[in-house]
Design an enzyme around this catalytic site. Structure first.
Site, PDB file in Angstrom:
ATOM      1  CG  HIS A 143      -3.340  -3.507   3.130  1.00  0.00           C
ATOM      2  ND1 HIS A 143      -2.275  -3.099   3.892  1.00  0.00           N
ATOM      3  CD2 HIS A 143      -4.015  -2.384   2.807  1.00  0.00           C
ATOM      4  CE1 HIS A 143      -2.311  -1.787   4.039  1.00  0.00           C
ATOM      5  NE2 HIS A 143      -3.356  -1.323   3.383  1.00  0.00           N
TER       6      HIS A 143
ATOM      7  CD  GLU B 148      -0.900  -6.370   4.702  1.00  0.00           C
ATOM      8  OE1 GLU B 148      -0.600  -6.567   3.510  1.00  0.00           O
ATOM      9  OE2 GLU B 148      -1.014  -5.224   5.187  1.00  0.00           O
TER      10      GLU B 148
ATOM     11  CB  CYS C 119      -0.990  -0.037   1.165  1.00  0.00           C
ATOM     12  SG  CYS C 119      -2.419   1.028   0.845  1.00  0.00           S
TER      13      CYS C 119
HETATM   14  N1  GLN Z   1      -1.775   6.619   3.211  1.00  0.00           N
HETATM   15  C1  GLN Z   1      -1.982   5.941   1.980  1.00  0.00           C
HETATM   16  C2  GLN Z   1      -3.372   6.140   1.418  1.00  0.00           C
HETATM   17  O1  GLN Z   1      -4.273   6.530   2.114  1.00  0.00           O
HETATM   18  C3  GLN Z   1      -1.685   4.461   2.112  1.00  0.00           C
HETATM   19  C4  GLN Z   1      -2.627   3.755   3.021  1.00  0.00           C
HETATM   20  C5  GLN Z   1      -2.122   2.429   3.494  1.00  0.00           C
HETATM   21  O2  GLN Z   1      -0.930   2.139   3.456  1.00  0.00           O
HETATM   22  N2  GLN Z   1      -3.005   1.601   3.971  1.00  0.00           N
HETATM   23  O3  GLN Z   1      -3.592   5.950   0.260  1.00  0.00           O
END
Ligand code: GLN
Length: 581
Positions: free
Chosen positions: A554, A556, A423
């Site tokens: 994600h 994971e 992400c």
């Molecule tokens: N801060 C970033 C976003 O909002 C990544 C979010 C995250 O890593 N879950 O897009």
């Protein structure tokens, strides 16, 4: 006359038969429903928090599933937060996202990993959810002018949610973990709701107390008194536990089992020893040594449906414990100043995902927590990263540690050290690439520098209004979305299929304006949303780098012990290949 009498008799006979048949039918149906009656197991914590109630719940659920039952787990969190999405992971642990998009407590991740399946939004409940529903119903005159009170209206709503989760999952047994510890004001209404469920269905509800037996250093002896007090407190709620899971640094000896049994009014066999062990994945196997599933099924009047003996699970545990080939992974993040205790909670799904894939590959992973801030400033030395076989930059928000993460990503890209960005880790990899390969020096994300001319990572259009109105709760791009994978890429080869579905939690995305330039520079967007607009995976071709890949989602959250995540496996394979044994 005779004929008419006969006809009348026949009719009443028919009616009588039909009535009887109906009665028999109704009786049968009732018995069938009775037989199919859902069972509820409540898991409550005593003495202190953090002793593994979530793992105990997960392990018991896995055991019952192994015996052939449909099982769902449910987490009850006493917080007033409507979901876990607004909580800080440093204080409360990881926010685990369900495929539905609900942001939940990290325990839900453990449940899914142990059950090997997705849980639904009905399987999570907070005080906030309950109160919100009750208050909205009151505002809509749903209580028809009555007083609305904690008891019975809040407890009825809690009970409704217990039933809803059972119904929605279609399972046979619900294992419900009540967050917090006995004696907390916050969880008392949940325990009361569970008590009422038991009163209404005495044969279908049992209670398990997960307690802790300390061994004070100066005394050197396991103490049962705190557990006795916990039971007394639980009794004061009108609840008697059926089983006591006795956590502790050591296994429980028979003498102590007898003591707990006697003073807490449970049969001695129902006191289960749960000592600290190397891996949480051994817990189901350990519980079976004390016949936990047999005792639970006995209490619920159920016969086991399958004699599986945790075969696949045991194979996984043996692999996990038997692996000797080391692989050293550095995790570069920002929540690392608060000590190890919090760390493992904030990134629990990432850690577990590494373990699952490592076990599959026969690798013994060593994880090092690297504070991104250490890679910032004039004296920072990122070259220490060459000692790692692979580097992960996990998800995150905000500015802290960003410069350090970018420096780390540059180093591993240039030095061909396997890199896996999750992400934010993907977004930062794109920024680093834009800055140092394309030469766009002010490339950034509008999350941090909205004023930059080159927002290569930008807020998603529908998120702008949400942020402006400060509607932060449950408004990110959340949950499962499909993506299409490009043939011939690392991602496509790892997954072995074209269409995937993964869980998301973000507001920002790769800015479509820069895609052509990034691609021309050599970055490959190997995964995209079905309409081609959102970039889901970025990677470098294998001939340029052994493994440099980031995901907007994600991965994971979908990694499971018995089905490790293909991208974690591919990353670890590359990391193992780098290591000189
Ligand atoms: N801060 C970033 C976003 O909002 C990544 C979010 C995250 O890593 N879950 O897009």
């Amino acid at each position: 006359m005779r004929r008419r009498l006969c006809q009348t008799l026949a009719r009443s006979c028919q009616q009588c038969c039909r009535k009887n048949n109906l009665l028999v039918l109704r009786e049968l149906r009732f018995r069938k429903v009775e037989m199919k009656k859902h069972k509820y197991i409540f898991v409550i914590g005593g003495v202190m928090s953090g002793v593994g109630k979530g793992v105990a719940t997960s392990a018991l659920a896995a055991l019952l599933q192994d015996k052939g039952f449909g099982v769902n787990t449910m987490k009850v969190d006493p917080y007033l937060n409507v979901d876990a999405g607004t909580m800080n992971p440093t204080e409360h642990g990881e926010v685990f996202v369900l495929s539905s998009g609900l942001e939940t407590d990290q325990d839900m991740g453990n449940y899914e990993r142990f059950l090997g399946r997705d849980l639904g939004p009905e399987d999570y409940m907070t005080s906030g959810m309950v109160y919100k529903h009750v208050i909205e119903k009151e505002r809509a005159l749903g209580y028809k002018g009555k007083f609305v009170e904690a008891i019975p209206h809040v407890t009825d709503e809690i009970r409704r949610r217990f039933l809803l989760s059972a119904e929605a999952s279609g399972s046979d047994i619900s294992v419900i973990e009540i967050g917090g510890t006995i004696g907390d004001y916050q969880n008392a209404l949940f325990i009361e709701a569970a008590r009422v469920l038991k009163i209404k269905n005495p044969e279908d509800v049992i209670f398990i107390l997960v307690s802790y037996l300390p061994v004070p250093g100066t005394i050197g002896e396991m103490k049962t008194r705190p557990t006795q007090n916990a039971i007394r407190q639980l009794n004061s709620y009108g609840v008697q536990p059926d089983i006591i899971i006795a956590r502790g640094p050591e296994a429980l000896d028979h003498k102590r089992k007898e003591k707990i049994a006697f003073s807490c009014s449970v049969p001695v066999d129902n006191v289960i020893s749960a000592p600290d062990i190397e891996s949480i994945y051994e817990v189901p196997v350990n519980f079976e040594k004390d016949n936990l599933s047999g005792i639970v099924l006995g209490l619920l009047r159920l016969n086991r449906r399958r004699k599986n003996g945790l075969k696949k699970w045991k194979t996984f545990v043996n692999r996990l414990k038997g692996a000797v080939k080391a692989v050293h992974i550095g995790i570069v993040g920002k929540y690392f100043d608060t000590g190890d205790f919090i760390l493992s909670d904030a990134y629990i799904s990432v850690i577990e995902a590494v373990k699952h894939s490592a076990a599959k590959l026969g690798l013994k992973p060593r994880l090092s927590w690297l504070n991104a801030k250490d890679f910032e400033g004039p004296n920072a030395d990122v070259s220490a990263l060459k000692n790692y076989d692979g580097v992960i930059v996990p998800g995150g928000f905000g500015e802290t540690g960003i410069a350090g993460k970018l420096a780390a990503i540059r180093f591993v890209r240039e030095n061909k050290i396997p890199y896996f960005g999750l992400c934010y880790g993907m977004q930062l990899a794109v920024i680093e690439f834009a800055r140092n390969v394309l030469g766009i020096k002010d490339a950034h994300t509008s999350e941090i520098d909205p004023g930059t001319a080159n927002t290569v990572i930008d807020i998603m259009p529908d998120q702008k209004k949400i942020i402006a109105e400060q509607k932060y709760g449950a408004t990110m791009r959340l949950g499962s979305y499909p993506a299409h994978l490009q043939p011939g890429t690392i991602a496509r080869m790892a997954y072995g299929k074209e269409i995937i579905s993964e869980r998301h939690r973000h507001r920002y995305e790769v800015n479509p304006k820069y895609i052509t330039d990034l691609e021309k520079g050599g970055l490959v967007f190997s995964g995209r949303s079905p309409d081609g607009v959102l970039m889901e995976i970025a990677e470098l071709p294998r001939k340029k780098h052994p493994f440099f890949l980031g995901t907007q989602f994600h991965p994971e959250f979908q990694a499971r012990p018995l089905s490790p995540h293909p991208l974690f496996t591919a990353f670890l394979k590359a990391a193992a290949a780098r290591r000189k044994h």
